[in-house]
Design a protein around this motif. Sequence first.
Motif, short mmCIF file in Angstrom:
data_model
loop_
_atom_site.label_atom_id
_atom_site.label_comp_id
_atom_site.label_asym_id
_atom_site.label_seq_id
_atom_site.Cartn_x
_atom_site.Cartn_y
_atom_site.Cartn_z
N ASP A 1 39.57 24.86 27.51
CA ASP A 1 38.76 25.84 28.24
C ASP A 1 38.59 25.32 29.66
O ASP A 1 37.80 24.40 29.91
CB ASP A 1 37.41 26.02 27.55
N ASN B 1 36.51 21.97 29.48
CA ASN B 1 35.81 21.87 28.19
C ASN B 1 34.33 21.56 28.38
O ASN B 1 33.75 20.73 27.68
CB ASN B 1 36.46 20.83 27.28
N GLN C 1 41.81 29.75 28.59
CA GLN C 1 41.45 29.39 27.22
C GLN C 1 42.71 29.53 26.38
O GLN C 1 43.13 30.65 26.07
CB GLN C 1 40.33 30.28 26.69
#
Length: 226
Positions: free
Chosen positions: A2, A61, A26
């Motif tokens: 992400d 992330n 993503q």
Amino acid sequence: MDLVFSGCSVRYGERVALHPLDLRVQAHRVGVIGLNGSGKTTFARLINGLTLPSLGRVVVNGIDTRAEPDRVRGEAGYVFQNPQNQLIMPVVADDIRFGLKARGATTAEAEQRTASVLARFGIAELAQRRVHELSGGELQLAAMASVCALSPSILVLDEPTNQLDLSNRRLVIKAIETMAEDALVVTHDLEFAARLPRLLLFHEGRLVADGAPGETIARYREIAGC
């Protein structure tokens, strides 16, 4: 993975390497293509903090690359275009152990994880080989193993098939496609890029296409005039 780029730009003096970028990625696998000097390597280096944005921010992330540089480097491993410059110890197994012990592993843990990652990449026979004796494909796999031994969740690979013969290219692509880690691959290898589910195309420091490989590669060919 992400990845969130918010108003992110990179400037070196008067030169803009990456124009302001707002993007979220993503994905489990994504490729990055573009002409030389297009900004793709700058984009990739932002992911683990090798390059910091001149403006804006990058969150990997959930980790801000500027606020937590050490943590983000543990999250996103980077395999350089020339892996021989990345393997700093003269013997393959010693290089992997060195990285693990630098991260706090005990001698026993380092030995076990070194053997495990070499087996995982199918290169256990390279453990005691000297780095300067390895072929291009062996070097690439050894560099990938050394980075993956540190347990990143994302692997960023800069031109992993560059200058490999067909046999070694096949081995490296298989290793990338079967690894559990998320992977972002910067590549000029359009045949390999076409096997990735999503491609980002950079041109003159801007993201100009983001989508399925067929349409993105077609746009790249328009830009390249081929």
